[in-house]
Design an enzyme around this catalytic site. Structure first.
Site, PDB file in Angstrom:
ATOM      1  N   THR A 111       0.771  -1.213   0.000  1.00 25.80           N
ATOM      2  CA  THR A 111       0.000   0.000   0.000  1.00 25.80           C
ATOM      3  C   THR A 111       0.821   1.292   0.000  1.00 25.80           C
ATOM      4  OG1 THR A 111      -1.524  -1.347   1.220  1.00 25.80           O
ATOM      5  CG2 THR A 111      -1.751   0.995   1.548  1.00 25.80           C
ATOM      6  N   ARG A 124     -12.337  -9.421  -1.958  1.00 23.89           N
ATOM      7  CA  ARG A 124     -11.727  -9.123  -0.647  1.00 23.89           C
ATOM      8  C   ARG A 124     -11.408  -7.624  -0.578  1.00 23.89           C
ATOM      9  NH1 ARG A 124      -6.758  -6.569   1.112  1.00 23.89           N
ATOM     10  NH2 ARG A 124      -6.169  -7.454   3.109  1.00 23.89           N
ATOM     11  N   GLY A 138      -9.553  -4.769   2.043  1.00 22.91           N
ATOM     12  CA  GLY A 138      -8.716  -4.667   3.236  1.00 22.91           C
ATOM     13  C   GLY A 138      -8.988  -3.413   4.035  1.00 22.91           C
ATOM     14  N   ASP A 139      -7.957  -2.955   4.725  1.00 15.18           N
ATOM     15  CA  ASP A 139      -8.107  -1.789   5.599  1.00 15.18           C
ATOM     16  C   ASP A 139      -8.074  -0.468   4.843  1.00 15.18           C
ATOM     17  OD1 ASP A 139      -5.283  -2.582   5.154  1.00 15.18           O
ATOM     18  OD2 ASP A 139      -4.894  -0.661   6.138  1.00 15.18           O
ATOM     19  N   THR A 146      -0.351   1.066   6.510  1.00 13.55           N
ATOM     20  CA  THR A 146       0.070   0.070   5.520  1.00 13.55           C
ATOM     21  C   THR A 146       0.326  -1.238   6.256  1.00 13.55           C
ATOM     22  OG1 THR A 146       1.940  -0.618   4.145  1.00 13.55           O
ATOM     23  CG2 THR A 146       2.383   1.131   5.702  1.00 13.55           C
ATOM     24  N   GLY A 147       0.138  -2.354   5.555  1.00 10.40           N
ATOM     25  CA  GLY A 147       0.424  -3.647   6.185  1.00 10.40           C
ATOM     26  C   GLY A 147      -0.729  -4.608   6.014  1.00 10.40           C
ATOM     27  N   GLY A 175      -4.018  -5.977   6.117  1.00 11.10           N
ATOM     28  CA  GLY A 175      -5.324  -5.369   6.306  1.00 11.10           C
ATOM     29  C   GLY A 175      -6.184  -6.075   7.328  1.00 11.10           C
TER      30      GLY A 175
HETATM   31  N1  GLY Z   1      -3.047  -2.844   3.750  1.00  9.64           N
HETATM   32  C1  GLY Z   1      -3.503  -3.239   2.498  1.00  9.64           C
HETATM   33  C2  GLY Z   1      -4.391  -4.387   2.496  1.00  9.64           C
HETATM   34  O1  GLY Z   1      -4.287  -5.252   3.351  1.00  9.64           O
HETATM   35  O2  GLY Z   1      -5.228  -4.467   1.625  1.00  9.64           O
END
Ligand code: GLY
Length: 314
Positions: A181, A209, A211-212, A232-233, A235
């Site tokens: 990200t 899917r 994510g965060d 970032t990381g 999610g």
């Molecule tokens: N941090 C990005 C994701 O997990 O989609």
């Protein structure tokens, strides 16, 4: 604070200021020069906008667009592929002036998903739109739709083909093949803050899917009364601790930006075992950066540091 450059520890910047990240996670050694160059260019693009009188929102938009257009990062063109070999983008943007926010999830066929997120913020009654409805809205708002295949780089296609071979052969999933990200936080000359985050998500994710990154309070959060954050990381871990809202609330309660960043990443580690990173800026110009991965590319510019200071661990 992790140094922004070897021997340089900067905890505060004179506004306007911007911090960007190109993702926390796994970077091959060969990827380091392009990652550092990319975050430096993005910080410069965002800072140029801020210095010309642009708002914090315009600053983070310019920086994240630059990162989306850079093939080195997992966002925009060059994002990782789903298990079906397609690109599905997630992005969000939040304006600290009025808590207005926009986000898109599982968006297909747009070069700059962060611009679509900003359109949702500015021109819809909603905060979060997904899938075909989000694409239709972005198209109707005049954002250019591209052939989804144009977003797939030969490098990502090759990685996807190799992973598919592994799985067809009955082997366990390979290591995650790309760092994360991208994101930016900015403080403009008027004292307003904003945050934006954009991603292709996780490699070989199931279609659908999310994510965060597009979730307000997880991937991005901004409030003029406290500060702005981009994460970032992993999610699935970041979502469960609502990482950016938690970090901004720590600043609201009086923590420095750096303390808030470190405590939030510690909570992510302790409560979920997840990996990630965060960048913060406070309305006073304090900067915060923390991550629990080996590497995170990041860069920063401020009125007192107009040339980008960019770094990744060697
Ligand atoms: N941090 C990005 C994701 O997990 O989609």
């Amino acid at each position: 604070m992790p140094p922004l450059a070897p021997g340089v520890i900067i905890c505060r910047a004179m506004p306007p200021a911007i911090v960007v990240h190109g993702g926390a996670g796994i970077y091959g050694d060969e990827a380091l020069p392009e990652a550092v160059a990319g975050v430096a260019a993005a910080a410069a693009a965002g800072f140029a906008r801020l210095r010309a009188g642009g708002s914090a929102v315009e600053g983070v938009l310019a920086a994240v667009r630059a990162l989306e257009d850079d093939l080195a990062f997992n966002a925009g063109t060059g994002a990782v592929l789903t298990s079906e070999g397609t690109v599905e983008h997630d992005a969000s943007l939040m304006d600290g002036r009025d808590l207005s926010a926009g986000a898109v999830g599982a968006l297909v066929g747009f070069k700059n998903p962060v611009a679509a997120a900003d359109e949702v913020r500015r021109a819809s009654p909603h905060v979060f739109m997904v899938g075909e409805g989000a694409a239709r809205f972005a198209r109707e708002r005049g954002l250019e739709q591209v052939d989804p295949a144009a977003l797939v780089t030969p490098k990502q296609r090759a990685k996807w083909l190799a992973e598919r071979e592994r799985r067809l052969a009955g082997l366990a999933a390979g290591a995650p093949l790309k760092h994360g990200t991208v994101g930016a936080v900015a403080l403009d000359a008027q004292g307003h803050v904003a945050a934006a985050t954009s991603t292709g998500g996780t490699f070989f994710k199931l279609p659908g899917r999310v994510g965060d990154s597009p979730v307000i309070g997880a991937g991005s959060y901004a409030d003029d009364a406290a500060g702005a954050a981009s994460a970032t990381g992993q999610g699935e871990a970041i979502l469960r601790v609502t990482l950016t809202r938690a970090a901004v609330d720590r600043m609201r309660a009086g923590a420095s930006a750096q303390r808030a960043a470190e405590d939030s990443i510690e909570e992510l580690s302790l409560r979920t075992g997840g990996e990630g990173g965060i960048i913060l800026v406070s309305p006073r110009g304090e900067l915060g950066i923390a991550f629990n991965t080996r590497r995170m590319s990041r860069a920063f510019c401020g009125l007192d540091h107009p040339t980008p200071v960019a770094l990744i661990e060697r």
